[in-house]
Scaffold this motif. Structure first.
Motif, PDB file in Angstrom:
ATOM      1  N   ARG A  34      11.839  59.051  47.337  1.00 16.44           N
ATOM      2  CA  ARG A  34      13.030  59.763  46.849  1.00 16.44           C
ATOM      3  C   ARG A  34      13.164  59.733  45.334  1.00 16.44           C
ATOM      4  NH1 ARG A  34      17.952  57.344  50.192  1.00 16.44           N
ATOM      5  NH2 ARG A  34      16.894  55.419  49.581  1.00 16.44           N
ATOM      6  N   ASP A  51      13.570  63.243  50.972  1.00 14.87           N
ATOM      7  CA  ASP A  51      14.382  62.275  51.695  1.00 14.87           C
ATOM      8  C   ASP A  51      14.075  62.420  53.175  1.00 14.87           C
ATOM      9  OD1 ASP A  51      16.226  60.648  52.879  1.00 14.87           O
ATOM     10  OD2 ASP A  51      17.995  61.591  51.997  1.00 14.87           O
ATOM     11  N   THR A  53      15.000  60.762  55.656  1.00 18.14           N
ATOM     12  CA  THR A  53      16.038  60.358  56.606  1.00 18.14           C
ATOM     13  C   THR A  53      16.765  61.570  57.173  1.00 18.14           C
ATOM     14  OG1 THR A  53      17.794  60.122  54.947  1.00 18.14           O
ATOM     15  CG2 THR A  53      16.399  58.197  55.358  1.00 18.14           C
ATOM     16  N   GLY A  57      14.197  66.977  55.180  1.00 16.14           N
ATOM     17  CA  GLY A  57      13.352  66.243  54.244  1.00 16.14           C
ATOM     18  C   GLY A  57      12.016  65.855  54.849  1.00 16.14           C
ATOM     19  N   SER A 106      15.053  58.011  60.209  1.00 17.79           N
ATOM     20  CA  SER A 106      13.902  58.455  59.408  1.00 17.79           C
ATOM     21  C   SER A 106      12.622  58.412  60.230  1.00 17.79           C
ATOM     22  CB  SER A 106      13.752  57.590  58.152  1.00 17.79           C
ATOM     23  OG  SER A 106      13.374  56.261  58.489  1.00 17.79           O
TER      24      SER A 106
END
Length: 243
Positions: A34, A51, A53, A57, A106
């Protein structure tokens, strides 16, 4: 052609060490994180700011890797994670939700996106659990629940995708020297107390965990899937000799 490996959480202690090891072995590493500044220090053929999560992303990371290196990654090392040492009655809901998002959400989203990118091809993936998901350790209820979910995900996905030639495994590290654990190990007394818990003694290095992850991804572990390998100096299976 050398394999393409997508490493998430690549700017963390274990992720960065794994990126170094696999790059030295000739793999084409796509490092995901990130923070672009921290990611710039990671040895890799490609660096991706994302990202993981979120499902968006995670999908972005796979798409960027495929575009940047010319093919989808056939190997995935998911090293995104956080920890929490607190009893459940002192764990606020906002902290718990964040822990689940970082550790379990994630893993689900990244595995889903990676499998979609494979499009039916074979591959191997490795995730990071924790010893606290394998044996009861006081004041670790929330993180144990999150990592326990990761282990269950690994086993189920291994069963679902074995016929495709996809292997899914995990490591479960004990206390490991990384930036995330620096606060727990900063005082000599804390370090000594942690080291005494492990039959083999001491606090392990990130490279010792990364080495097992690299092996699980490679051909040497071709007959392993659905496994969680404790890298913990005997913590979960052997009682230390008390002198």
């Amino acid at each position: 052609m050398n394999p393409i490996v997508l490493i998430t959480g690549a700017s963390g202690g274990i992720g960065r060490t794994l990126a170094t090891q696999l790059t030295e072995q000739g793999c084409r590493v796509a490092a995901v994180g990130r923070d672009a500044g921290r990611l710039a220090e990671v040895p890799a053929a490609l660096r991706i700011v994302a990202d993981t999560t979120t499902p968006e992303g995670a999908a972005l990371a796979v798409a960027a890797c495929t575009e940047g290196l010319g093919a989808a990654p056939t190997q995935l090392a998911h090293a995104v994670g956080s920890t929490l040492v607190a009893p459940l009655h002192r764990t606020q809901d906002v902290v718990y939700r964040e822990l689940i998002r970082v550790n379990l959400d994630s893993a689900v989203y990244m595995l889903q996106a990676w499998l979609a990118g494979l499009k039916g091809a074979a591959g191997s993936a490795v995730f990071v659990s924790s010893v606290v998901a394998r044996i009861g350790v006081a004041n670790h209820e929330a993180i144990a629940a999150a990592k326990g979910g990761v282990e269950a995900l690994v086993r189920s996905a291994a069963a679902t995708y074995a016929a495709q030639g996809v292997r899914v495994n995990a490591v479960a590290p004990g206390m490991t020297e990384t930036p995330m654990t620096a606060g727990m190990l900063k005082l000599p007394a804390m370090r000594e107390a942690a080291a005494r818990q492990y039959p083999l003694g001491g606090v392990q290095a990130a490279g010792e965990v990364a080495g097992v992850m690299a092996w699980l991804l490679g051909d040497g572990a071709a007959r392993l899937t659905g496994q969680v390998v404790p890298v913990d100096g005997g913590f979960t299976t052997v009682r230390p000799l008390v002198r």
